[in-house]
Scaffold this motif. Structure first.
Motif, PDB file in Angstrom:
ATOM      1  N   ASP A 160       0.847  -1.187   0.000  1.00 46.63           N
ATOM      2  CA  ASP A 160       0.000   0.000   0.000  1.00 46.63           C
ATOM      3  C   ASP A 160       0.890   1.246   0.000  1.00 46.63           C
ATOM      4  N   PRO A 161       0.966   1.982  -1.120  1.00 48.81           N
ATOM      5  CA  PRO A 161       1.850   3.150  -1.169  1.00 48.81           C
ATOM      6  C   PRO A 161       1.374   4.298  -0.295  1.00 48.81           C
ATOM      7  N   THR A 164       1.225   5.623   5.675  1.00 47.83           N
ATOM      8  CA  THR A 164       2.166   6.561   6.297  1.00 47.83           C
ATOM      9  C   THR A 164       1.725   6.800   7.737  1.00 47.83           C
ATOM     10  N   LYS A 216       9.640   1.341   5.159  1.00 52.14           N
ATOM     11  CA  LYS A 216       9.276   2.762   5.204  1.00 52.14           C
ATOM     12  C   LYS A 216       9.052   3.211   6.646  1.00 52.14           C
ATOM     13  N   PRO A 265       6.395  -1.366   3.095  1.00 53.54           N
ATOM     14  CA  PRO A 265       5.826  -0.485   4.122  1.00 53.54           C
ATOM     15  C   PRO A 265       6.532  -0.611   5.477  1.00 53.54           C
TER      16      PRO A 265
END
Length: 310
Positions: free
Chosen positions: A27-28, A31, A68, A65
């Motif tokens: 899933d970009p 965040t 990230k 993710p």
């Protein structure tokens, strides 16, 4: 006898390697809000994420993710494309191995016996590296992934069970709760203060494991009543005759002290991913509404592995 993936009838899409891979993408948009990062950008410990053993969950793939998230906390994150040796392991402070596979499962799931993903020399190298002060996060999902990683887990007194952990209805969405003791309220769940407290952790099927007597360890995720471990001959092929055992008191998460090093062990991998699954791109992992605290649990666990949380 007809073989059925009977929990799929309940609407669960399993997050694994193998046949499910084309239906899963990172899933970009994931965040999470960390607040105050632990380290200055790219100044924290170096994390090596294994990419040498046909892993689905790599820093550029299913665990993008997760990478990230760690980078947002200041960790330096790299892929490790090399076999485990003293030299390759010396490049990192924390080694992450998620869903390593033997080539027998590279195209489709093979029947028993499940072959090890790691050579004996690699198992010895990782054990010695941890004993000398390294930190390992070892994650292995349901059959056959548990079987592929069983020899490495055993080097630290952890006995992976090469099966599927499911509830009585065959569903695999599992929530461990502080309120009922299935999420153990220790140093990982508590973090370093109220802002890091975790009350629930959700996993997506996976396996169950036990610890050898005498191992210096702390349970994190403990199965309560109502869950079973199914042990098929071939992954995803079940019938009324498939052996099953109660999973109560077995574990899906634990931390282990080994020599001067530390090991965190998890029996499910999607919990630290953030994926979009199936044609509807349903969130699965840290981006799921059912798993809002998983990212905090991941950071607490990494802080323990890094020696920030003692």
């Amino acid at each position: 006898m007809k073989q059925v993936k009977w929990w799929l009838m309940a609407g669960l899409v399993l997050v694994t390697a193998g046949p499910a891979r084309p239906q899963q993408v990172p899933d970009p948009g994931f965040t999470p809000a960390i607040g105050k990062p632990e380290y200055q950008p790219a100044r924290g410990p170096r994390v090596l994420i294994d990419a040498a053993h046909l892993n689905f969950h790599t820093a550029e793939g299913g665990y993008a993710p997760f990478a990230k998230l760690l980078r947002a906390d200041g960790y330096r994150v790299d892929s490790n494309p090399d076999a485990f040796t003293a030299a390759s392991l010396a490049r990192g402070d924390v080694l992450v191995i998620a869903n390593a596979m033997h080539k027998q499962s590279s195209e489709d799931w093979a029947p028993l016996p499940t072959l090890p993903a790691f050579s004996d020399a690699e198992v010895g190298a990782v054990e010695q590296w941890v004993r000398g002060g390294g930190s390992l996060l070892l994650i292995a999902d349901h059959m056959p992934l548990a079987g592929h990683a069983a020899s490495l887990a055993a080097a630290f007194g952890v006995r992976f069970q090469n099966g599927f952990a499911l509830d009585a209805k065959g569903a695999g969405l599992i929530t461990f709760r502080r309120s009922d003791g299935s999420l153990v309220g220790g140093r990982i769940a508590n973090g370093r203060g109220a802002g890091e407290r975790v009350d629930t952790v959700t996993t997506f099927t996976g396996q169950a494991f036990r610890l050898d007597p005498g191992v210096k360890a702390e349970p994190l995720l403990v199965f309560s009543e109502g869950y079973n471990l199914l042990l098929p001959e071939v992954a995803f092929q079940f019938s009324e005759r498939t052996p099953r055992i109660p999973a109560v008191h077995l574990l899906q998460g634990a931390i282990v002290y080994h020599g001067r090093g530390r090991v965190a062990v998890l029996g499910e991998a999607a919990m630290f991913s953030a994926q979009l699954t199936g044609p509807t791109k349903r969130p699965m992992g840290m981006n799921s509404p059912d798993a809002r605290e998983n990212y905090r649990f991941a950071l607490n666990l990494m802080h323990w592995l890094s020696g920030v949380l003692n």
